[in-house]
Design a protein around this motif. Structure first.
Motif, PDB file in Angstrom:
ATOM      1  N   VAL A  41       1.019  -1.225   0.171  1.00 54.07           N
ATOM      2  CA  VAL A  41      -0.001  -0.513  -0.151  1.00 54.07           C
ATOM      3  C   VAL A  41       0.226   1.473  -0.107  1.00 54.07           C
ATOM      4  CG1 VAL A  41      -1.763   1.449   1.400  1.00 54.07           C
ATOM      5  CG2 VAL A  41      -2.051  -1.533   0.907  1.00 54.07           C
ATOM      6  N   LEU A  42       1.922   1.116   0.205  1.00 60.72           N
ATOM      7  CA  LEU A  42       2.995   2.036   1.069  1.00 60.72           C
ATOM      8  C   LEU A  42       3.352   2.612  -0.335  1.00 60.72           C
ATOM      9  CD1 LEU A  42       4.784   1.774   4.785  1.00 60.72           C
ATOM     10  CD2 LEU A  42       3.181   3.755   4.273  1.00 60.72           C
ATOM     11  N   ALA A  43       3.579   1.578  -1.150  1.00 63.75           N
ATOM     12  CA  ALA A  43       5.004   1.741  -2.494  1.00 63.75           C
ATOM     13  C   ALA A  43       3.345   1.832  -3.457  1.00 63.75           C
ATOM     14  CB  ALA A  43       4.915   0.347  -2.734  1.00 63.75           C
ATOM     15  N   THR A  44       2.518   1.769  -3.029  1.00 62.35           N
ATOM     16  CA  THR A  44       1.382   1.972  -4.806  1.00 62.35           C
ATOM     17  C   THR A  44       1.125   3.614  -4.793  1.00 62.35           C
ATOM     18  OG1 THR A  44      -0.086   0.301  -3.903  1.00 62.35           O
ATOM     19  CG2 THR A  44      -1.583   1.483  -4.845  1.00 62.35           C
ATOM     20  N   PHE A  45       1.477   4.225  -3.343  1.00 64.08           N
ATOM     21  CA  PHE A  45       1.337   6.035  -2.958  1.00 64.08           C
ATOM     22  C   PHE A  45       2.735   6.234  -3.467  1.00 64.08           C
ATOM     23  CE2 PHE A  45      -3.397   4.588  -1.707  1.00 64.08           C
ATOM     24  CZ  PHE A  45      -3.471   5.560  -2.559  1.00 64.08           C
ATOM     25  N   GLY A  46       3.333   5.719  -3.647  1.00 69.33           N
ATOM     26  CA  GLY A  46       4.982   6.200  -4.007  1.00 69.33           C
ATOM     27  C   GLY A  46       5.545   7.176  -1.721  1.00 69.33           C
ATOM     28  N   ILE A  47       5.305   6.339  -1.300  1.00 69.76           N
ATOM     29  CA  ILE A  47       6.111   6.651  -0.198  1.00 69.76           C
ATOM     30  C   ILE A  47       6.938   5.898  -0.256  1.00 69.76           C
ATOM     31  CG2 ILE A  47       5.878   7.057   2.400  1.00 69.76           C
ATOM     32  CD1 ILE A  47       2.592   7.100   1.782  1.00 69.76           C
ATOM     33  N   SER A  48       8.842   6.546  -0.350  1.00 69.00           N
ATOM     34  CA  SER A  48       9.180   5.165  -0.746  1.00 69.00           C
ATOM     35  C   SER A  48      10.248   5.383   1.259  1.00 69.00           C
ATOM     36  CB  SER A  48      10.034   5.649  -0.971  1.00 69.00           C
ATOM     37  OG  SER A  48      11.200   7.039  -1.550  1.00 69.00           O
TER      38      SER A  48
END
Lengths: 422, 422
Positions: free
Chosen positions: A177-184
């Motif tokens: 989910v974090l990756a989906t929103f570009g939260i690296s």
């Protein structure tokens, strides 16, 4: 020896829940740090994360097929098919290259952006491709409703919606989910640094040759694994021989340096109990030095500089239980986990447990699901297999105080042990 | 496009169990390596471990008290107490300093070695210390049976007894047992090296700015976490854009280099399915390219050089399920785990599941224990929340093929997801 012995004999036992409550009241949330997504597994979110953009963030095709203007299919049937000219082809990740007009369609892939002018996608398998005079046509044989097979912008989440709450443990799903929103990079609570010191001149290092009358220091390694499993960083300090002044200075140093300190050994009611004496001194505030539980009734906790010291039993079984009931929750709360205790469920006791006890007994065992019923098997009924059964347990069976034992078939509480392969 | 499309449309679907069987048949156990006990958590034992010495290895006192010769207490009672002269004091880890003779006793601590001449230990609390003419005496008020409170040599384990079996996952309990026997280094299966490559020109790196029509590569990060959780070492390779010849050479290189290769994306039935084409080429033996399951029916597996390639769906939910059903078991078997599949239990479906399907459906959800009954809650009933529900699941609910849906209250099978906080 007499007076000191007397003090220790008169320890006042606290109920388990009251002892846990005391411990938790001293556990503040630690500071946070940023880690990359690749390092985030097992860490605890320090802040609630909100969606920085809607999801999906463009009108997405739910099918391989053709993007169309649905009004073109009015009155369409197998008898009166409609032919639309295919004027574009849109793979995933590409944008439409030309605007659709009535009578035209675009070949489109699952997940690709639907052209702004289209209001439906028709499934590939429902169509036939035909070659026409001026190009390539798709033949439709039924009416298509507006909106068909298009996922609108923000259907799953609107911008600003909460996607993950602070205090959440991060595993594969959260990472996705974090990756989906570009939260690296993600803010997580730093790992508590937990020091372990064993006390007892009977202890041999694990790689020392066996000596008569002495045993190997196994609790330190067990605790190291439990600490890591709880999400903290273990630091192993040297064994403290049975000497009160050395122990005092080593413990005080460790409390200065680390977030939490555990000692193991030296808490039986005997003449050589260093930690028990230490927590009765002026340097510490003792929270409790006896708990109404078996094993591990002499589990001790104290506070200094706002930091917790736990003195766990030297008996491997009691040490294990003391960690799971008190230290793991303390670590969890320091990492900001709201419900820090072992998960408690009900299960059917699968075998008679005939032992009587005045205190609640935490019996290592296994839970198994049989026909949707949870059954709990005590690992062993006699003390003799205390050491070897540690490895065979995935739960602690909670046997209440009883003068008659507990019968197979009765409903008991069970605490699930995390981090143990089921 | 036509012929190729036709090939892919005619994929022959295998039942899930048959597909799993095929995969497992290609998984050989990897070689082993030695690690220290501190590094052993989560690893898999490569060899069965036998006790190098009996446990306990000396006659151990089970109590704080006095080691005595039990025949000295013949006829002893409150009216006719026995006084024994205390001629030794034996802390844990020390050896007796003098031989007991009738009429004498040794003060002894829990866990200390009992003098050879003694055959019982009397509990401290059952005694009174008295000063006599020539020294210090202990007063006993009842007969003590031979053997009381002494743990004989080898009671828990004899030398040569199996203490841990090959294939066992090592957690805190196993570490405790290994340390007890002085096993400071342990032979474990080396971690499988598992490469992940995403395919699809629609994929943005997680730290790239959002672009219209494109989505972030979240599956790679999710798989990295799942691989690590399965006990393997993840290696993330670059995204392969949708180009068959590049994909072919990159995949072939990866298979040379790593123990197992996963691709994600590019397996929908569309024009841009690279991996599907690749496994139909001469370089690989295709095991299956369709499975009778939802989501993830187009999950594909192939073998080259005895190594497995999995092409998982680009849909996050399908990718997750494909990993758990096929890749995790493959990794587990390569590490020598006998039962490599997700643990299956029965549970009561807690909400109607009205969807019909011709294939078995693996629905993400949560299990909860209520009054010793296991209940299974589907995470969401509609496809729309596919992405966000990955994070809320601790189980896969197995919904069999149905033309009518499944009613709440029915018994279903559930696969437990490891490594997810309950």
């Amino acid at each position: 020896m007499g007076d000191n012995q007397q003090d220790k004999m008169s320890r006042r036992a606290l109920p388990v829940a009251a002892a846990q409550e005391k411990v938790i009241s001293f556990c503040g949330k630690l500071t946070s740090e940023f880690v990359s997504l690749s390092e985030a597994k097992g860490r605890v979110l320090a802040e609630t994360v909100k969606a920085p953009h809607p999801y999906p963030h463009f009108r997405r095709s739910g099918m391989d097929g053709y993007a169309i203007i649905s009004s073109d299919t009015a009155g369409c049937s197998a008898q009166t098919p409609v032919h639309l000219e295919v004027i574009d082809e849109i793979p995933c990740g590409s944008l439409p290259s030309v605007a659709l007009v009535p009578g035209t369609a675009a070949r489109i892939m699952t997940g690709a952006k639907v052209p702004d002018e289209a209001d439906a996608v028709v499934m590939f398998e429902m169509t036939e491709a035909t070659d026409g005079e001026s190009g390539y046509y798709v033949k439709l044989k039924r009416e298509i409703a507006a909106g068909a097979n298009i996922t609108p912008v923000g259907l799953e989440l609107a911008e600003g919606d909460v996607i993950l709450e602070a205090g959440q443990i991060i595993s594969a799903g959260e990472i996705s989910v974090l990756a989906t929103f570009g939260i690296s990079e993600v803010a997580v609570i730093r790992k508590p640094r937990v020091a372990v010191m064993a006390t007892g001149s009977e202890l041999l290092a694990v790689d020392e040759p066996l000596q008569d009358g002495r045993i190997r220091n196994s609790n330190t390694y067990m605790l190291e694994s439990q600490i890591r499993d709880a999400g903290a960083e273990p630091i192993i300090l040297n064994v403290i021989a049975d000497d009160l002044s050395t122990a005092r200075s080593r413990v005080l140093e460790a409390i200065e340096e680390y977030d939490l300190v555990i000692s193991t050994g030296g808490v039986s009611v005997g003449d050589f109990d260093i930690m028990a004496d230490l927590v009765l001194g002026d340097e510490m505030e003792m929270l409790f030095n006896k708990v109404m539980m078996r094993p591990g009734s002499v589990t001790t906790a104290a506070v200094r500089l706002g930091k917790l010291l736990f003195a766990l039993s030297g008996n491997p079984g009691a040490c294990f239980v003391g960690f799971e009931l008190f230290v793991r929750p303390a670590i969890a709360r320091m990492m900001g986990i709201e419900q820090p205790f072992l998960k408690e469920v009900e299960a059917i006791l699968a075998a008679d447990y005939p032992k009587i006890n005045a205190y609640t007994r935490f019996v290592r065992g296994r839970i198994a699901v049989e026909g949707a019923r949870l059954r709990a098997y005590p690992a062993a009924l006699d003390e003799s297999s205390v050491m070897i059964t540690i490895k065979d347990s995935n739960a602690l069976l909670v046997i209440p105080p009883t003068t008659e034992g507990v019968q197979a078939g009765e409903l008991i509480k069970v605490l699930l042990l995390p981090g143990v392969a089921g």
